[in-house]
Scaffold this motif. Structure first.
Motif, mmCIF file in Angstrom:
data_model
loop_
_atom_site.group_PDB
_atom_site.id
_atom_site.type_symbol
_atom_site.label_atom_id
_atom_site.label_comp_id
_atom_site.label_asym_id
_atom_site.label_seq_id
_atom_site.Cartn_x
_atom_site.Cartn_y
_atom_site.Cartn_z
ATOM 1 N N GLY A 101 83.267 -5.914 -45.557
ATOM 2 C CA GLY A 101 84.633 -5.858 -45.064
ATOM 3 C C GLY A 101 85.021 -4.566 -44.389
ATOM 4 N N LYS A 102 84.047 -3.719 -44.070
ATOM 5 C CA LYS A 102 84.350 -2.435 -43.422
ATOM 6 C C LYS A 102 84.687 -2.666 -41.947
ATOM 7 C CE LYS A 102 82.570 2.124 -42.470
ATOM 8 N NZ LYS A 102 81.401 2.934 -42.274
ATOM 9 N N SER A 103 85.762 -2.077 -41.501
ATOM 10 C CA SER A 103 86.200 -2.170 -40.119
ATOM 11 C C SER A 103 85.448 -1.152 -39.268
ATOM 12 C CB SER A 103 87.707 -1.893 -40.056
ATOM 13 O OG SER A 103 88.176 -1.962 -38.741
ATOM 14 N N PHE A 104 85.034 -1.555 -38.062
ATOM 15 C CA PHE A 104 84.353 -0.635 -37.151
ATOM 16 C C PHE A 104 84.695 -0.985 -35.706
ATOM 17 C CE2 PHE A 104 81.497 -4.219 -37.335
ATOM 18 C CZ PHE A 104 80.931 -4.304 -36.074
ATOM 19 N N VAL A 105 84.396 -0.074 -34.797
ATOM 20 C CA VAL A 105 84.628 -0.290 -33.368
ATOM 21 C C VAL A 105 83.331 -0.781 -32.739
ATOM 22 C CG1 VAL A 105 85.227 0.805 -31.179
ATOM 23 C CG2 VAL A 105 86.412 1.477 -33.267
ATOM 24 N N GLY A 122 74.687 1.817 -37.758
ATOM 25 C CA GLY A 122 74.766 1.098 -39.020
ATOM 26 C C GLY A 122 75.976 0.184 -39.136
ATOM 27 N N ASP A 123 76.733 0.035 -38.056
ATOM 28 C CA ASP A 123 77.901 -0.854 -38.064
ATOM 29 C C ASP A 123 77.484 -2.324 -38.028
ATOM 30 O OD1 ASP A 123 79.604 1.345 -37.919
ATOM 31 O OD2 ASP A 123 79.664 1.295 -35.725
ATOM 32 N N MET A 124 76.403 -2.598 -37.322
ATOM 33 C CA MET A 124 75.918 -3.961 -37.133
ATOM 34 C C MET A 124 74.431 -3.992 -37.457
ATOM 35 S SD MET A 124 77.703 -4.873 -33.447
ATOM 36 C CE MET A 124 76.846 -6.411 -33.260
ATOM 37 N N PRO A 157 88.198 1.400 -17.417
ATOM 38 C CA PRO A 157 87.074 1.939 -18.196
ATOM 39 C C PRO A 157 85.809 1.096 -18.031
ATOM 40 C CG PRO A 157 88.611 0.805 -19.637
ATOM 41 C CD PRO A 157 89.234 0.817 -18.269
ATOM 42 N N ALA A 158 84.656 1.708 -18.231
ATOM 43 C CA ALA A 158 83.378 0.999 -18.123
ATOM 44 C C ALA A 158 83.077 0.213 -19.393
ATOM 45 C CB ALA A 158 82.249 1.983 -17.838
ATOM 46 N N PHE A 159 83.591 0.694 -20.518
ATOM 47 C CA PHE A 159 83.294 0.054 -21.799
ATOM 48 C C PHE A 159 84.538 -0.572 -22.399
ATOM 49 C CE2 PHE A 159 80.060 3.266 -21.191
ATOM 50 C CZ PHE A 159 78.903 2.554 -21.451
ATOM 51 N N TYR A 160 84.312 -1.647 -23.121
ATOM 52 C CA TYR A 160 85.369 -2.342 -23.848
ATOM 53 C C TYR A 160 85.103 -2.115 -25.329
ATOM 54 C CZ TYR A 160 88.022 -6.230 -25.839
ATOM 55 O OH TYR A 160 88.886 -6.988 -26.580
ATOM 56 N N THR A 161 86.121 -1.728 -26.059
ATOM 57 C CA THR A 161 85.969 -1.528 -27.500
ATOM 58 C C THR A 161 86.899 -2.487 -28.233
ATOM 59 O OG1 THR A 161 87.645 0.209 -27.553
ATOM 60 C CG2 THR A 161 85.354 0.900 -27.258
ATOM 61 N N GLN A 162 86.433 -2.925 -29.381
ATOM 62 C CA GLN A 162 87.222 -3.855 -30.175
ATOM 63 C C GLN A 162 86.911 -3.641 -31.652
ATOM 64 O OE1 GLN A 162 86.220 -8.110 -29.856
ATOM 65 N NE2 GLN A 162 88.385 -8.451 -29.402
ATOM 66 N N ARG A 163 87.936 -3.670 -32.486
ATOM 67 C CA ARG A 163 87.728 -3.546 -33.927
ATOM 68 C C ARG A 163 87.196 -4.858 -34.475
ATOM 69 N NH1 ARG A 163 87.964 0.348 -36.915
ATOM 70 N NH2 ARG A 163 88.793 2.282 -36.154
ATOM 71 N N ARG A 164 86.138 -4.762 -35.281
ATOM 72 C CA ARG A 164 85.528 -5.915 -35.932
ATOM 73 C C ARG A 164 85.349 -5.615 -37.409
ATOM 74 N NH1 ARG A 164 83.394 -10.271 -32.727
ATOM 75 N NH2 ARG A 164 84.217 -9.914 -30.647
ATOM 76 N N ILE A 165 85.023 -6.643 -38.172
ATOM 77 C CA ILE A 165 84.784 -6.505 -39.602
ATOM 78 C C ILE A 165 83.284 -6.637 -39.847
ATOM 79 C CG2 ILE A 165 85.234 -7.449 -41.899
ATOM 80 C CD1 ILE A 165 87.727 -6.326 -40.690
ATOM 81 N N GLY A 166 82.711 -5.648 -40.537
ATOM 82 C CA GLY A 166 81.280 -5.640 -40.800
ATOM 83 C C GLY A 166 80.963 -5.837 -42.269
ATOM 84 N N LEU A 167 79.834 -5.290 -42.683
ATOM 85 C CA LEU A 167 79.326 -5.425 -44.038
ATOM 86 C C LEU A 167 80.350 -4.982 -45.080
ATOM 87 C CD1 LEU A 167 76.803 -6.095 -45.768
ATOM 88 C CD2 LEU A 167 76.134 -3.712 -45.528
#
Length: 162
Positions: A71-75, A136-138, A59-69
């Motif tokens: 404590g909300k989880s996002f990709v 709005g994830d980051m 794949p061209a893109f790498y995705t990873q789950r992170r923790i944001g504002l």
């Protein structure tokens, strides 16, 4: 252990959530404008690098789950700079880890591709994160969103980052 799909429940954020409406509104407007400008400027380079990475296989893109504002989880999205399935091959390299503070780092990581060295050297692998900002994830200004495994180790003071 928490599920990667679930939002991390954060306690003791009451003071943080009471910031005024003007602060949140102006910060979000800044992020939306910055995200639009960032994606407009970086759209063509992202497309070019995506084609080059795709030709390498995987794949061209790498995705990873992170923790944001709050404590909300996002990709989180990045241009892929490592070989496919690099996360699985990390286990074999644990003995070469040069950091011992919960992070994994090898100076000449064999999993990094040729184009990946260039992308990382110029922080170009981060360009797709303008999409996360626009969604709005980051935010353009703020700490790097941590991994679930990092947040699990946070003490009460460190949890304030979220």
């Amino acid at each position: 252990m928490m599920s990667e799909e679930d939002d991390f429940q954060v306690k003791n954020l009451d003071g943080y959530s009471k910031k005024n409406f003007f602060y949140y509104t102006s910060k979000r407007i800044f992020d939306v404008l910055g995200g639009i400008i960032g994606l407009t400027i970086s759209g063509i380079p992202i497309a070019i690098f995506a084609v080059i990475i795709k030709k390498d296989g995987g794949p061209a893109f790498y995705t990873q789950r992170r923790i944001g504002l709050h404590g909300k989880s996002f990709v989180m999205y990045k241009l892929r700079s490592m070989i496919p399935n690099a996360d699985l091959k990390r286990i074999k390299l644990l003995g070469k880890n040069e950091k011992h503070d919960g992070f994994f780092k090898i100076k000449r990581d064999p999993r990094v591709t040729k184009i990946g060295h260039f992308l990382r050297g110029h922080s170009l692998d981060e360009l797709p994160q303008f999409w996360n900002v626009l969604k709005g994830d980051m935010s353009l200004v703020g700490p790097r969103p941590p991994l679930h495994s990092e947040v699990e180790k946070y003490n009460e003071y460190q949890i304030q980052r979220l």
